[in-house]
Structures are given as C-alpha cells and as structure tokens.
Design a protein around this motif. Structure first.
Motif, PDB file in Angstrom:
ATOM      1  N   GLU A  61       0.882  -1.140  -0.072  1.00  0.00           N
ATOM      2  CA  GLU A  61       0.066  -0.032  -0.143  1.00  0.00           C
ATOM      3  C   GLU A  61       0.932   1.196  -0.060  1.00  0.00           C
ATOM      4  OE1 GLU A  61      -3.167   0.450  -0.019  1.00  0.00           O
ATOM      5  OE2 GLU A  61      -3.956  -1.460   0.182  1.00  0.00           O
ATOM      6  N   GLY A  62       0.427   2.332  -0.443  1.00  0.00           N
ATOM      7  CA  GLY A  62       0.986   3.467  -0.085  1.00  0.00           C
ATOM      8  C   GLY A  62       0.256   4.095   1.222  1.00  0.00           C
ATOM      9  N   LEU A  63      -0.351   5.126   1.225  1.00  0.00           N
ATOM     10  CA  LEU A  63      -1.030   5.546   2.333  1.00  0.00           C
ATOM     11  C   LEU A  63      -2.468   5.369   1.794  1.00  0.00           C
ATOM     12  CD1 LEU A  63      -0.369   8.585   4.562  1.00  0.00           C
ATOM     13  CD2 LEU A  63      -2.797   7.941   4.114  1.00  0.00           C
ATOM     14  N   ALA A  64      -3.172   4.160   2.119  1.00  0.00           N
ATOM     15  CA  ALA A  64      -4.621   3.998   1.707  1.00  0.00           C
ATOM     16  C   ALA A  64      -5.483   4.892   2.003  1.00  0.00           C
ATOM     17  CB  ALA A  64      -4.629   2.407   2.062  1.00  0.00           C
ATOM     18  N   ASN A  65      -6.295   5.357   1.115  1.00  0.00           N
ATOM     19  CA  ASN A  65      -7.458   6.366   1.348  1.00  0.00           C
ATOM     20  C   ASN A  65      -8.603   5.451   2.091  1.00  0.00           C
ATOM     21  OD1 ASN A  65      -6.560   8.492  -0.153  1.00  0.00           O
ATOM     22  ND2 ASN A  65      -7.461   7.822  -1.915  1.00  0.00           N
ATOM     23  N   ALA A  66      -8.811   4.151   1.986  1.00  0.00           N
ATOM     24  CA  ALA A  66      -9.504   3.362   2.817  1.00  0.00           C
ATOM     25  C   ALA A  66      -9.225   3.487   4.175  1.00  0.00           C
ATOM     26  CB  ALA A  66      -9.706   1.937   2.149  1.00  0.00           C
ATOM     27  N   TRP A  67      -7.976   3.726   4.746  1.00  0.00           N
ATOM     28  CA  TRP A  67      -7.826   3.633   6.156  1.00  0.00           C
ATOM     29  C   TRP A  67      -8.337   5.147   6.576  1.00  0.00           C
ATOM     30  CZ3 TRP A  67      -1.873   3.137   4.937  1.00  0.00           C
ATOM     31  CH2 TRP A  67      -1.535   1.904   4.917  1.00  0.00           C
ATOM     32  N   ILE A  68      -8.058   5.874   5.760  1.00  0.00           N
ATOM     33  CA  ILE A  68      -8.296   7.358   6.344  1.00  0.00           C
ATOM     34  C   ILE A  68      -9.869   7.501   6.267  1.00  0.00           C
ATOM     35  CG2 ILE A  68      -8.199   9.835   5.959  1.00  0.00           C
ATOM     36  CD1 ILE A  68      -5.574   8.437   6.762  1.00  0.00           C
ATOM     37  N   GLU A  69     -10.517   7.068   5.200  1.00  0.00           N
ATOM     38  CA  GLU A  69     -11.997   7.080   5.267  1.00  0.00           C
ATOM     39  C   GLU A  69     -12.654   6.217   6.407  1.00  0.00           C
ATOM     40  OE1 GLU A  69     -12.482   5.376   1.379  1.00  0.00           O
ATOM     41  OE2 GLU A  69     -12.058   7.190   0.221  1.00  0.00           O
ATOM     42  N   ALA A  70     -12.215   5.141   6.780  1.00  0.00           N
ATOM     43  CA  ALA A  70     -12.823   4.437   7.768  1.00  0.00           C
ATOM     44  C   ALA A  70     -12.380   5.092   9.213  1.00  0.00           C
ATOM     45  CB  ALA A  70     -12.136   2.917   8.051  1.00  0.00           C
ATOM     46  N   LEU A  71     -11.305   5.709   9.212  1.00  0.00           N
ATOM     47  CA  LEU A  71     -10.841   6.584  10.634  1.00  0.00           C
ATOM     48  C   LEU A  71     -11.912   7.720  10.625  1.00  0.00           C
ATOM     49  CD1 LEU A  71      -7.264   6.301  10.539  1.00  0.00           C
ATOM     50  CD2 LEU A  71      -8.654   4.794  12.115  1.00  0.00           C
ATOM     51  N   ALA A  72     -12.188   8.207   9.507  1.00  0.00           N
ATOM     52  CA  ALA A  72     -12.854   9.663   9.634  1.00  0.00           C
ATOM     53  C   ALA A  72     -14.357   9.325   9.838  1.00  0.00           C
ATOM     54  CB  ALA A  72     -12.768  10.180   8.143  1.00  0.00           C
ATOM     55  N   CYS A  73     -14.757   7.949   9.549  1.00  0.00           N
ATOM     56  CA  CYS A  73     -16.275   7.290  10.081  1.00  0.00           C
ATOM     57  C   CYS A  73     -16.358   7.096  11.482  1.00  0.00           C
ATOM     58  CB  CYS A  73     -16.562   6.565   9.171  1.00  0.00           C
ATOM     59  SG  CYS A  73     -17.030   7.128   7.517  1.00  0.00           S
ATOM     60  N   GLY A  74     -15.070   7.194  12.238  1.00  0.00           N
ATOM     61  CA  GLY A  74     -14.810   6.744  13.642  1.00  0.00           C
ATOM     62  C   GLY A  74     -14.551   4.955  13.565  1.00  0.00           C
TER      63      GLY A  74
END
Length: 106
Positions: free
Chosen positions: A18-31
């Motif tokens: 992975e690089g810096l996966a958008n999926a990680w940030i999206e999940a975190l942003a949703c709590g």
C-alpha cells in the motif's frame, strides 16, 4: 459509503503493498478503527493503538487484533481525530511545498 463504514466495528485491510491507503483514512474519518499490515504509510497513520492496530502478515495476528478491538473498542471521536490531519489542503500543500523548495534550490 460513510454510513457503511460508520456501521462497522473494525475495518481490516491486510495488504501486501500500500501507499497511504485512502480506505484507512475514510474508515477512521467515520470513527471506525482499522487493522492493517505494516506496509506503506501505515505507521504514518497509526502512530499508536488509539485508532487501530498494525499487524504482522500471519492470519493469527489479524484475529488477535480484531478480537482486541472488539473487546475494548476505542472511542469513535478519538478515531475520527486521527483522520483529521489528512485533509486535502494538507495533503496537497506538503508535496507543493517540497517541490517548490526543490525549484528554489536549483
């Protein structure tokens, strides 16, 4: 998609690469806390265990991390705060500043 991510207890992405996966940030942003392997920018995103776990590749490590998060879920507000430092403005400013500095030092 945000409603689905917010409804989940844990988002798991055990990638080989992975690089810096958008999926990680999206999940975190949703709590939603994340479980991911030690690839790419994982350690840039998860600097401690407050919003998820970085795991080794063996499947047992994935099960252990998920079980731990389900047993003691992190505060969703704290998880969301981890994602707040990854704004479009900040993510575009960092490479722009870096490239500008390179041009100015020619």
């Amino acid at each position: 998609m945000p409603a689905l991510l917010a409804a989940t207890d844990v988002m798991v992405l055990p990638s080989d690469s992975e690089g810096l996966a958008n999926a990680w940030i999206e999940a975190l942003a949703c709590g939603t806390p994340i479980v991911t392997t030690d690839v790419g920018g994982a350690r840039e995103v998860l600097v401690d265990d407050s919003a998820g776990r970085i795991i080794a590749r063996p499947p047992g490590a994935t099960v252990t991390a998920i079980t731990a998060l389900l047993a003691t879920p992190p505060d969703r507000r704290v998880v969301r705060q981890v994602a707040e430092r990854f704004t479009w403005e900040r993510n575009s400013a960092a490479p722009f500043d870096h490239l500008s500095e390179m041009v100015n030092h020619r």
